[in-house]
Design a protein around this motif. Structure first.
Motif, PDB file in Angstrom:
ATOM      1  N   LEU A  73      -7.829   5.082  15.237  1.00  0.00           N
ATOM      2  CA  LEU A  73      -7.091   4.923  13.751  1.00  0.00           C
ATOM      3  C   LEU A  73      -5.849   5.606  14.016  1.00  0.00           C
ATOM      4  O   LEU A  73      -5.847   6.728  14.845  1.00  0.00           O
ATOM      5  N   VAL A 126      -5.085   9.701  -1.299  1.00  0.00           N
ATOM      6  CA  VAL A 126      -5.893   9.130  -2.346  1.00  0.00           C
ATOM      7  C   VAL A 126      -6.417   9.778  -3.308  1.00  0.00           C
ATOM      8  O   VAL A 126      -6.759  10.915  -3.064  1.00  0.00           O
ATOM      9  N   VAL A 166     -17.732  14.312   5.731  1.00  0.00           N
ATOM     10  CA  VAL A 166     -16.889  13.659   4.713  1.00  0.00           C
ATOM     11  C   VAL A 166     -16.374  12.323   5.299  1.00  0.00           C
ATOM     12  O   VAL A 166     -15.789  12.348   6.529  1.00  0.00           O
ATOM     13  N   GLY A 167     -16.366  11.259   4.226  1.00  0.00           N
ATOM     14  CA  GLY A 167     -15.799   9.789   4.966  1.00  0.00           C
ATOM     15  C   GLY A 167     -16.816   9.286   5.106  1.00  0.00           C
ATOM     16  O   GLY A 167     -16.573   7.874   5.048  1.00  0.00           O
ATOM     17  N   LEU A 185      -2.788   5.995   8.899  1.00  0.00           N
ATOM     18  CA  LEU A 185      -4.112   6.108   7.638  1.00  0.00           C
ATOM     19  C   LEU A 185      -4.268   7.210   7.334  1.00  0.00           C
ATOM     20  O   LEU A 185      -4.839   7.462   6.326  1.00  0.00           O
ATOM     21  N   PHE A 186      -4.017   8.419   8.266  1.00  0.00           N
ATOM     22  CA  PHE A 186      -4.409   9.661   7.958  1.00  0.00           C
ATOM     23  C   PHE A 186      -3.413   9.997   6.585  1.00  0.00           C
ATOM     24  O   PHE A 186      -3.797  10.803   5.565  1.00  0.00           O
ATOM     25  N   GLN A 242     -14.087   4.377  17.719  1.00  0.00           N
ATOM     26  CA  GLN A 242     -12.654   4.673  18.065  1.00  0.00           C
ATOM     27  C   GLN A 242     -12.716   4.913  19.739  1.00  0.00           C
ATOM     28  O   GLN A 242     -13.295   5.612  20.257  1.00  0.00           O
ATOM     29  N   LEU A 282     -11.271  -5.187  -1.114  1.00  0.00           N
ATOM     30  CA  LEU A 282     -11.452  -4.567   0.116  1.00  0.00           C
ATOM     31  C   LEU A 282     -11.633  -3.009  -0.023  1.00  0.00           C
ATOM     32  O   LEU A 282     -11.863  -2.028   0.770  1.00  0.00           O
ATOM     33  N   ASP A 283     -11.463  -2.511  -1.362  1.00  0.00           N
ATOM     34  CA  ASP A 283     -11.689  -1.132  -1.637  1.00  0.00           C
ATOM     35  C   ASP A 283     -10.380  -0.184  -1.070  1.00  0.00           C
ATOM     36  O   ASP A 283     -10.619   1.058  -1.075  1.00  0.00           O
ATOM     37  N   ILE A 284      -9.352  -0.883  -0.839  1.00  0.00           N
ATOM     38  CA  ILE A 284      -8.107  -0.077  -0.154  1.00  0.00           C
ATOM     39  C   ILE A 284      -7.320   0.291  -1.620  1.00  0.00           C
ATOM     40  O   ILE A 284      -6.660   1.200  -1.314  1.00  0.00           O
ATOM     41  N   ARG A 325     -11.743  -1.411  10.424  1.00  0.00           N
ATOM     42  CA  ARG A 325     -13.022  -0.795  10.347  1.00  0.00           C
ATOM     43  C   ARG A 325     -13.928  -0.854  11.503  1.00  0.00           C
ATOM     44  O   ARG A 325     -14.554   0.081  11.647  1.00  0.00           O
ATOM     45  N   GLY A 359      -4.805   8.106   3.702  1.00  0.00           N
ATOM     46  CA  GLY A 359      -5.930   8.784   3.275  1.00  0.00           C
ATOM     47  C   GLY A 359      -5.951  10.041   2.490  1.00  0.00           C
ATOM     48  O   GLY A 359      -6.362  10.122   1.465  1.00  0.00           O
ATOM     49  N   LEU A 386      -4.585   4.233  -4.771  1.00  0.00           N
ATOM     50  CA  LEU A 386      -5.247   4.055  -3.377  1.00  0.00           C
ATOM     51  C   LEU A 386      -6.688   4.213  -3.409  1.00  0.00           C
ATOM     52  O   LEU A 386      -6.930   4.878  -4.546  1.00  0.00           O
ATOM     53  N   GLY A 387      -7.222   3.330  -2.862  1.00  0.00           N
ATOM     54  CA  GLY A 387      -8.686   3.285  -2.987  1.00  0.00           C
ATOM     55  C   GLY A 387      -9.526   4.221  -2.187  1.00  0.00           C
ATOM     56  O   GLY A 387      -9.063   4.686  -1.179  1.00  0.00           O
ATOM     57  N   ILE A 388     -10.752   3.995  -2.354  1.00  0.00           N
ATOM     58  CA  ILE A 388     -11.679   5.066  -1.805  1.00  0.00           C
ATOM     59  C   ILE A 388     -11.815   4.622  -0.259  1.00  0.00           C
ATOM     60  O   ILE A 388     -11.970   5.142   0.722  1.00  0.00           O
ATOM     61  N   GLY A 389     -11.699   3.207   0.092  1.00  0.00           N
ATOM     62  CA  GLY A 389     -11.714   2.722   1.450  1.00  0.00           C
ATOM     63  C   GLY A 389     -10.674   3.424   2.359  1.00  0.00           C
ATOM     64  O   GLY A 389     -10.910   3.800   3.336  1.00  0.00           O
ATOM     65  N   LEU A 390      -9.311   3.690   1.561  1.00  0.00           N
ATOM     66  CA  LEU A 390      -8.572   4.247   2.422  1.00  0.00           C
ATOM     67  C   LEU A 390      -8.794   5.719   2.777  1.00  0.00           C
ATOM     68  O   LEU A 390      -8.608   6.376   3.887  1.00  0.00           O
ATOM     69  N   PHE A 391      -9.543   6.533   1.943  1.00  0.00           N
ATOM     70  CA  PHE A 391      -9.956   7.800   2.158  1.00  0.00           C
ATOM     71  C   PHE A 391     -10.983   7.929   3.131  1.00  0.00           C
ATOM     72  O   PHE A 391     -10.849   8.763   4.142  1.00  0.00           O
ATOM     73  N   GLU A 392     -11.942   6.805   3.298  1.00  0.00           N
ATOM     74  CA  GLU A 392     -12.895   6.842   4.142  1.00  0.00           C
ATOM     75  C   GLU A 392     -12.223   6.502   5.843  1.00  0.00           C
ATOM     76  O   GLU A 392     -12.599   7.223   6.640  1.00  0.00           O
ATOM     77  N   LEU A 393     -11.255   5.563   5.593  1.00  0.00           N
ATOM     78  CA  LEU A 393     -10.698   5.522   6.828  1.00  0.00           C
ATOM     79  C   LEU A 393      -9.802   6.945   7.341  1.00  0.00           C
ATOM     80  O   LEU A 393      -9.661   7.295   8.415  1.00  0.00           O
ATOM     81  N   GLY A 394      -9.110   7.297   6.394  1.00  0.00           N
ATOM     82  CA  GLY A 394      -8.231   8.587   6.574  1.00  0.00           C
ATOM     83  C   GLY A 394      -9.031   9.621   7.110  1.00  0.00           C
ATOM     84  O   GLY A 394      -8.749  10.616   8.155  1.00  0.00           O
ATOM     85  N   ALA A 395     -10.172   9.792   6.663  1.00  0.00           N
ATOM     86  CA  ALA A 395     -11.263  10.890   7.125  1.00  0.00           C
ATOM     87  C   ALA A 395     -11.552  10.746   8.412  1.00  0.00           C
ATOM     88  O   ALA A 395     -11.963  11.643   9.164  1.00  0.00           O
ATOM     89  N   LYS A 396     -11.465   9.565   9.204  1.00  0.00           N
ATOM     90  CA  LYS A 396     -12.011   9.225  10.316  1.00  0.00           C
ATOM     91  C   LYS A 396     -10.998   9.489  11.514  1.00  0.00           C
ATOM     92  O   LYS A 396     -11.164   8.926  12.587  1.00  0.00           O
ATOM     93  N   ILE A 418       0.919  -1.197   0.013  1.00  0.00           N
ATOM     94  CA  ILE A 418       0.103  -0.004  -0.098  1.00  0.00           C
ATOM     95  C   ILE A 418       0.889   1.230  -0.065  1.00  0.00           C
ATOM     96  O   ILE A 418       0.644   2.053  -0.816  1.00  0.00           O
TER      97      ILE A 418
END
Lengths: 245, 245
Positions: free
Chosen positions: B60, B71, B124-125, B64-65, B19, A48-50, B13, B68, A60-70, A12
């Motif tokens: 997280l 992406v 977002v996310g 991951l940030f 979290q 896994l959308d990663i 996930r 993310g 890099l996939g949308i799944g990482l964006f989702e995780l990164g945003a959180k 990754i």
DNA sequence: ACAATTATTTCAATAATAGAAATATCGTTG
DNA sequence: CAACGATATTTCTATTATTGAAATAATTGT
């Protein structure tokens, strides 16, 4: 450490730095992993959308964006701090940066750009060395002595410009100075013509070791400019700390 | 699919959605994984900066940030589109959203909030269902028939409000209407008092199936309002497509 | 200080993974 | 459009990394 997990993130991270550049075969070669193995990881990560595949190259996939945003560090810390950084940028009209320790480097978490033409190329999410940047040295200066020493001992002090500190003793001295003065300066140590003034920022509750900085063309960083900036940075830090009481 | 990779992301996930709430033992219980196994994954992920541990609960991590932030869908697409969405928000003074397909849901990629008081809570996310949101239905309407049918067939049509379409036939009819009219409406199907008007957005090169929308309190969405909004959305889409020529 | 819970380490059994090789697919060029 | 070369994918077996039970260490609460 789990080999699979380690390999998955090795892939990754390689892709993160070369999005769309590498195919399965390339990655297999570069990472020295068996082609089949590489295939299976890529395949799983894609499902896994990663990762995302476009014409057999990987992104890099949308799944990482989702995780990164959180990521907590982003949502709570960056969001809360951002307005304060904007205000700081407005006052000083120099680019404001927020970074934090991540492994043996500093990660740019946020940035507010001045209206000036010249801008640093680093963007949010990028990593920068600790020993030759304003934020990096500021961070080193507030780490628990043990951790700081450990890092200083192991970091390779590569000369990036002729100003870069490449002597471990000099770096230690610089860190002592920072501890005394409460701010650090990157005087063209990372890029010619670029100066950066930083103050450390520690958020106990979040296990957060970071720094905020003002950076811009060296010509605009006279002694007086710098002391004005240090004051402004310290005020901003106070406001940030107040947010997290 | 690699079990290890799958399990690792299952853990990640789960933590993303809770979290700081779960310890090793909790996660082991919830995910029905052996404690030792869970331990090793958590341990590895922590060492990789993907997870962060604070007083034995997991968050997280900064890694991951970093990922993310890189992406492509974010950097290239969101960044390029953002100013157009801001402009759209300014013109209509309703909240503007950008979302894209992600698995069997829609992911909010970007958002520009109106100055009005009432706001949707999604950030977002976050992920939202396809069958009862404006962006979701818009996305369904432009997917390749096979994929769209597959999704419609398998999605559980849970009634979220009394307006939610829970009949598969009605949903299919709605999708046909959207294909004819070029826009979709979420008429309090996801939340009472909330209406959303969306147009689909397809970026061929990026394998991007998404939508942009305007959302706000139902009282402000009269017939005329809606047609004004649809026009504005279509204009914005044209400008977006022009960026990616 | 004790009990109870939770985290971590140890270790043998095993199943998931690795990798060689075969096959299929794609893309290019003559 | 055929034939080649390169790349992706599948198959299959040996092996190794992973698993999970159990023991131990560390925390936490009372």
């Amino acid at each position: 450490m789990s080999q699979s997990v380690q390999r998955a993130f090795e892939i990754i991270r390689k892709i993160a730095d070369h999005q769309g550049e590498h195919t399965l075969s390339d990655l297999s070669r570069i990472l020295q992993m068996n082609k089949t193995t590489t295939f299976r990881y890529l395949d799983s990560l894609e499902k896994l959308d990663i990762l995302e595949r476009r014409r057999n190259t990987y992104f890099l996939g949308i799944g990482l964006f989702e995780l990164g945003a959180k990521v907590d560090a982003k949502t709570s810390i960056v969001n809360s701090i951002h307005p304060i950084l904007e205000d700081l940028c407005l006052r000083m009209n120099e680019t404001v940066n927020l970074a934090r320790l991540s492994g043996d480097q500093a990660t740019y978490l946020d940035k507010v750009e001045s209206t000036r033409g010249m801008q640093m190329k680093a963007t949010v999410g990028d990593k920068l060395p600790l020993y030759c940047t304003g934020v990096g040295k500021a961070i080193l200066s507030i780490l628990p002595p043990e951790q700081s020493n450990q890092l200083v001992k192991n970091i390779e002090l590569k000369a990036i410009t002729s100003h870069t500190l490449t002597d471990r003793g000099a770096l230690k001295q610089a860190l002592d100075d920072i501890r005394n003065n409460g701010f650090s300066i990157d005087d063209e140590e990372y890029e010619f013509g670029l100066t950066c003034v930083a103050v450390p920022l520690r958020l106990e509750k979040y296990n957060f070791f970071g720094a905020i900085s003002l950076s811009g063309q060296t010509v605009r960083f006279s002694e007086e400019d710098i002391s004005r900036m240090v004051e402004a940075l310290k005020t901003a830090r106070q406001r940030i700390l107040a947010v997290f009481e």
